[in-house]
Scaffold this active site. Structure first.
Site, PDB file in Angstrom:
ATOM      1  N   SER A 241      96.396   5.079 -28.155  1.00  0.00           N
ATOM      2  CA  SER A 241      95.592   3.864 -28.327  1.00  0.00           C
ATOM      3  C   SER A 241      96.441   2.756 -28.964  1.00  0.00           C
ATOM      4  CB  SER A 241      94.364   4.153 -29.196  1.00  0.00           C
ATOM      5  OG  SER A 241      94.723   4.850 -30.369  1.00  0.00           O
TER       6      SER A 241
ATOM      7  N   GLU B 245      85.481  13.145 -25.959  1.00  0.00           N
ATOM      8  CA  GLU B 245      85.241  11.704 -26.084  1.00  0.00           C
ATOM      9  C   GLU B 245      84.067  11.271 -25.203  1.00  0.00           C
ATOM     10  OE1 GLU B 245      88.770   9.313 -25.914  1.00  0.00           O
ATOM     11  OE2 GLU B 245      87.639   7.431 -25.903  1.00  0.00           O
TER      12      GLU B 245
ATOM     13  N   LYS C 188      98.911  16.198 -28.608  1.00  0.00           N
ATOM     14  CA  LYS C 188      97.622  16.136 -27.908  1.00  0.00           C
ATOM     15  C   LYS C 188      97.892  15.696 -26.480  1.00  0.00           C
ATOM     16  CE  LYS C 188      94.323  12.806 -28.604  1.00  0.00           C
ATOM     17  NZ  LYS C 188      94.193  12.196 -27.255  1.00  0.00           N
TER      18      LYS C 188
ATOM     19  N   ASP D  20     100.137  11.973 -29.634  1.00  0.00           N
ATOM     20  CA  ASP D  20      99.707  11.944 -28.234  1.00  0.00           C
ATOM     21  C   ASP D  20     100.889  12.014 -27.287  1.00  0.00           C
ATOM     22  OD1 ASP D  20      97.018  11.945 -27.506  1.00  0.00           O
ATOM     23  OD2 ASP D  20      96.749   9.816 -28.022  1.00  0.00           O
TER      24      ASP D  20
HETATM   25  O1  KIV Z   1      94.727   7.551 -28.474  1.00  0.00           O
HETATM   26  C1  KIV Z   1      93.811   7.771 -29.257  1.00  0.00           C
HETATM   27  O2  KIV Z   1      93.631   7.082 -30.273  1.00  0.00           O
HETATM   28  C2  KIV Z   1      92.930   8.904 -28.969  1.00  0.00           C
HETATM   29  C3  KIV Z   1      91.676   8.994 -29.771  1.00  0.00           C
HETATM   30  C4  KIV Z   1      90.726   8.006 -29.267  1.00  0.00           C
HETATM   31  C5  KIV Z   1      91.121  10.358 -29.782  1.00  0.00           C
HETATM   32  O3  KIV Z   1      93.197   9.668 -28.101  1.00  0.00           O
END
Ligand code: KIV
Length: 274
Positions: A50, A186, A118, A88
């Site tokens: 994000s 989500e 993630k 991520d």
């Molecule tokens: O990228 C992000 O911030 C996310 C969250 C919304 C879980 O994947």
């Protein structure tokens, strides 16, 4: 031993052990100062992709690169003593095959010090999750609204309504079975969130998925009122920092135009003369 070293850092098995226990507080962070603040209160910090939208002004998360994730991951790592840092995997860095995912996950962990990665996706990612966990890479999975698939999904819509809920429940079970230590869900309805939380043996972390989950995560800029381009309906704003910063900057500019800034003699009065 430093005070920092004496604090035991939270690990993926600690998060797994919280299944069905006290709710797990999670937030995103992208910089050292924010990571320091979050570390005092949350068990898990996600360096989310994000960051592409909230920090870099990109229209979606699709343009985020491994290099951007590494730079922000290193900054966040410097702010953490206790919380588990999850990073991520950006779009295009893991979907090809498990080998590609391993190479990039290993690089993200080695270069940032993250404790887990993630990745987004359903049953099609279960093989990759199994491949990574078998090779020492803890994985947080992510189902429901998966923003990297925004074009396939046709927008940032609620997922898992009606019969589509069965598909997401099956994906959650497959990812847990493959070895993920936790699962982000989500934008799914409360009934589905409860059903999945009761069915799988790993903690579910909701974002717009109700209090039926084992924990919650939000994008920090959303809950602090810093990101104003788009306001998800499920986000409770705990502060209005964007508005406050706007007022502070306006007051500063007014002061400069009115020449209301301290003279050097006044500002440096307590410094010894050379
Ligand atoms: O990228 C992000 O911030 C996310 C969250 C919304 C879980 O994947």
């Amino acid at each position: 031993m430093s005070v920092a070293a004496a604090i035991r850092a939270i690990t993926p098995p600690d998060i797994l052990a919280r299944k069905g226990g006290d709710p797990i507080a999670c937030l995103t962070a992208y910089t050292t100062p924010m990571a320091r603040l979050v570390d005092r209160h949350c068990e898990l910090v996600l360096v989310g992709d994000s960051l592409g939208m909230v920090l870099h002004g990109l229209p979606s998360t699709l343009g985020v690169t491994i290099e951007m994730m590494i730079l922000h991951g290193q900054a966040v790592r410097r702010g953490l003593d206790r919380a588990l840092m999850v990073i991520d995997m950006p779009f295009g860095s893991y979907e090809e095959d498990p080998q590609q995912a391993f190479r990039n996950a290993a690089r993200l962990m080695a270069e940032t010090g993250a404790g887990a990665v993630k990745l987004e996706g359903g049953a099609g990612m279960a093989g990759t999750v199994g491949f990574l966990t078998a090779r020492g890479i803890p994985v947080m999975a992510h189902v429901g609204l998966t923003p990297q698939a925004v074009h396939t999904l046709g927008g940032y819509k609620v997922q898992g309504r009606g019969e589509d809920g069965d598909r997401i429940a099956a994906e959650a079970a497959a990812l847990a079975g493959a070895g993920a230590f936790s699962l982000v869900m989500e934008k799914v309805p409360e009934g589905l969130a409860r059903r999945i939380t009761e069915a799988i043996p790993i903690p579910t972390i909701g974002i717009g998925a109700s209090a039926a989950c084992d924990g919650q995560i939000l994008v920090i800029d959303d809950m602090l009122g810093l990101f104003e381009d788009f306001r998800p309906k499920f986000v409770r704003r705990y502060a209005e920092l964007g508005r406050d910063a706007g007022s502070a900057i306006a007051a500063y500019a007014d002061d400069v135009r009115a020449r209301r800034f301290p003279a050097p003699e006044h500002a440096f009065a307590d410094e010894p003369a050379q």
